[in-house]
Design an enzyme around this catalytic site. Structure first.
Site, PDB file in Angstrom:
ATOM      1  N   GLU A  56      26.804  54.009  49.694  1.00  0.00           N
ATOM      2  CA  GLU A  56      25.956  54.913  50.456  1.00  0.00           C
ATOM      3  C   GLU A  56      26.645  55.362  51.746  1.00  0.00           C
ATOM      4  O   GLU A  56      26.610  56.543  52.120  1.00  0.00           O
ATOM      5  CB  GLU A  56      24.623  54.226  50.789  1.00  0.00           C
ATOM      6  CG  GLU A  56      23.825  53.821  49.564  1.00  0.00           C
ATOM      7  CD  GLU A  56      24.095  52.374  49.128  1.00  0.00           C
ATOM      8  OE1 GLU A  56      23.146  51.718  48.671  1.00  0.00           O
ATOM      9  OE2 GLU A  56      25.256  51.911  49.259  1.00  0.00           O
ATOM     10  N   CYS A  58      20.890  48.060  50.115  1.00  0.00           N
ATOM     11  CA  CYS A  58      20.589  46.768  50.736  1.00  0.00           C
ATOM     12  C   CYS A  58      19.875  46.971  52.064  1.00  0.00           C
ATOM     13  O   CYS A  58      20.032  47.995  52.731  1.00  0.00           O
ATOM     14  CB  CYS A  58      21.868  45.952  50.934  1.00  0.00           C
ATOM     15  SG  CYS A  58      23.040  46.701  52.088  1.00  0.00           S
ATOM     16  N   TRP A  79      54.491  37.902  18.407  1.00  0.00           N
ATOM     17  CA  TRP A  79      53.324  38.720  18.715  1.00  0.00           C
ATOM     18  C   TRP A  79      52.580  39.143  17.456  1.00  0.00           C
ATOM     19  O   TRP A  79      53.169  39.684  16.541  1.00  0.00           O
ATOM     20  CB  TRP A  79      53.744  39.965  19.494  1.00  0.00           C
ATOM     21  CG  TRP A  79      54.425  39.654  20.794  1.00  0.00           C
ATOM     22  CD1 TRP A  79      55.747  39.858  21.101  1.00  0.00           C
ATOM     23  CD2 TRP A  79      53.832  39.094  21.953  1.00  0.00           C
ATOM     24  NE1 TRP A  79      56.006  39.458  22.379  1.00  0.00           N
ATOM     25  CE2 TRP A  79      54.855  38.984  22.930  1.00  0.00           C
ATOM     26  CE3 TRP A  79      52.536  38.665  22.268  1.00  0.00           C
ATOM     27  CZ2 TRP A  79      54.620  38.460  24.194  1.00  0.00           C
ATOM     28  CZ3 TRP A  79      52.301  38.152  23.525  1.00  0.00           C
ATOM     29  CH2 TRP A  79      53.324  38.053  24.479  1.00  0.00           C
ATOM     30  N   ASP A 127      51.942  26.932  23.243  1.00  0.00           N
ATOM     31  CA  ASP A 127      52.498  28.255  23.556  1.00  0.00           C
ATOM     32  C   ASP A 127      53.195  28.348  24.910  1.00  0.00           C
ATOM     33  O   ASP A 127      53.915  29.318  25.155  1.00  0.00           O
ATOM     34  CB  ASP A 127      51.391  29.311  23.505  1.00  0.00           C
ATOM     35  CG  ASP A 127      50.725  29.408  22.147  1.00  0.00           C
ATOM     36  OD1 ASP A 127      51.368  29.020  21.161  1.00  0.00           O
ATOM     37  OD2 ASP A 127      49.573  29.880  22.086  1.00  0.00           O
ATOM     38  N   LEU A 172      49.620  33.269  31.411  1.00  0.00           N
ATOM     39  CA  LEU A 172      48.219  33.658  31.617  1.00  0.00           C
ATOM     40  C   LEU A 172      48.018  34.426  32.911  1.00  0.00           C
ATOM     41  O   LEU A 172      47.002  34.272  33.589  1.00  0.00           O
ATOM     42  CB  LEU A 172      47.307  32.423  31.597  1.00  0.00           C
ATOM     43  CG  LEU A 172      47.364  31.565  30.327  1.00  0.00           C
ATOM     44  CD1 LEU A 172      46.445  30.357  30.472  1.00  0.00           C
ATOM     45  CD2 LEU A 172      46.977  32.373  29.099  1.00  0.00           C
ATOM     46  N   LEU A 212      37.243  28.836  21.475  1.00  0.00           N
ATOM     47  CA  LEU A 212      36.478  30.058  21.233  1.00  0.00           C
ATOM     48  C   LEU A 212      35.301  29.810  20.306  1.00  0.00           C
ATOM     49  O   LEU A 212      34.187  30.293  20.555  1.00  0.00           O
ATOM     50  CB  LEU A 212      37.401  31.127  20.643  1.00  0.00           C
ATOM     51  CG  LEU A 212      38.338  31.804  21.651  1.00  0.00           C
ATOM     52  CD1 LEU A 212      39.497  32.486  20.944  1.00  0.00           C
ATOM     53  CD2 LEU A 212      37.557  32.813  22.490  1.00  0.00           C
TER      54      LEU A 212
END
Length: 371
Positions: free
Chosen positions: A54, A80, A175, A205, A209, A310
């Site tokens: 804003e 806010c 890959w 591996d 990261l 996962l």
């Protein structure tokens, strides 16, 4: 509200997206000031601690020599009404003489929660809320989750062959996915507070990261390691720094019994975090990790594996989003222990929603919105 209103609130949503990865844990917000169809000023929240959308829009109007008095401000999130790192946006709006404010959604933050809208309305500003609210909520879903559930948005990501393998046999290459897919992964990392893997991935591996997109920030690298197996000489640990931190989530028992590992990891600048074990098995309780990261105001956590981590996160209903890079490669004679995590099997087993599909060279990126 008119079609013109919708046009300008959608423009504000476009502007808001420019803050992705720069403003968290604050929300992405965009604002547009309009009179008689003419845009007087635009703005967005560009960085954490910086001016809000804003105020940026009001500044843009002033820089152009245009008065916003009596104009309409379109803003994606309720302004806010409290003093934080910056003054209240409501005060700036009232001082500028804005006559009407159109807001996409109310702010779920307990410090705001309708206060901004009430103050504007009580001061005589015409206030309307709810235009394109669904789009605003989709954009701000990670922010909303952090504010309401005190946990970060969890994104599960992996690359797989067409037949569902998440690694290649020895001598078949490193890959699975192509260059465009790997670039997209680094862009995703640039938007996240942290990236999480299990200690098995570190052992197998030796990954870095890190975010190598050239944009955004470096994320905190998180290792789930209930037995403190993470090698102190791994690339992950030896590159730990204040700019690229490493957090190893382990157990109190491991901290007490693996003193050599504790000392070596600590000397490298690694933060060691004691968490409870999971209810089933001896792994780390992922929900406890999310609670801790929520206390640290993390907005997005990227979970990159391995497949056991996962599966645990997805099956427990803790993933809010999935990014799956599917390569045209196949594994004709897979070794017995080659890891697999096939999105097609998950779709059948869990009735996942229809994904969005994007072609990235020879690969297909499938994204699923779960949260």
């Amino acid at each position: 509200m008119t079609r013109t209103d919708e046009t300008f609130i959608r423009r504000a949503l476009e502007l808001a997206r420019r803050g992705l990865g720069q403003v968290e844990p604050n929300p992405m917000v965009g604002a547009v000031i309009v009179r008689d169809g003419q845009v007087l000023g635009e703005g967005w929240h560009g960085r954490f601690g910086g001016p809000h959308a804003e105020v940026e829009a009001l500044s843009a109007a002033a820089a152009a020599g245009l008065s916003p008095r009596g104009a309409t401000m379109y803003v994606t999130l309720e302004p806010c009404d409290h003093q934080g790192k910056t003054p209240p946006c409501t005060s700036a709006i009232l001082a500028a003489g804005i006559g009407r404010v159109v807001v996409a959604m109310e702010d779920p933050d307990e410090q705001v929660g309708g206060r901004g809208l009430r103050r504007l309305g009580e001061a005589g500003v015409e206030v309307e809320c709810g235009l394109c609210e669904a789009e605003a909520r989709e954009l701000l879903a990670p922010y909303v989750k952090l504010r309401t559930r005190k946990r970060p948005w969890v994104i599960g990501k992996w690359a797989q062959t067409t037949d569902g393998f998440v690694a290649l046999p020895p001598r078949a290459g490193r890959w699975i996915s192509g260059e465009l897919s790997r670039q997209r992964v680094h862009e995703l990392r640039a938007h996240c507070d942290g990236i999480c893997v299990g200690s098995g991935t570190v052992l197998a591996d030796d990954p870095l990261l890190t975010n190598r997109s050239g944009r955004g920030r470096q994320l905190t690298r998180v290792v789930l390691d209930s037995r403190l197996r993470t090698p102190p000489d791994s690339r992950l640990i030896t590159t730990a720094s204040a700019a690229s931190p490493v957090l190893v989530a382990t157990t109190t028992q491991a901290l007490e019994t693996r003193r050599v590992s504790v000392d070596r990891l600590s000397r490298e600048g690694v933060e060691l975090l004691a968490l409870p074990t999971a209810a089933a098995g001896d792994g780390i309780c992922f929900e406890a990790l999310l609670d801790e990261l929520g206390r640290r105001k993390w907005t997005r956590l990227l979970v990159e594996g391995g497949p056991a981590v996962l599966r645990t996160v997805i099956s427990a209903g803790l993933a809010d989003e999935l990014w799956v890079f599917v390569s045209p490669q196949t594994v004709r004679e897979p070794p017995a222990n080659l890891p697999k995590l096939d999105i097609r099997e998950l779709q059948q087993a869990m009735s996942l929603p229809e994904p969005n599909r994007v072609n990235l060279g020879p690969d297909v990126l499938m994204t699923f919105r779960l949260g």
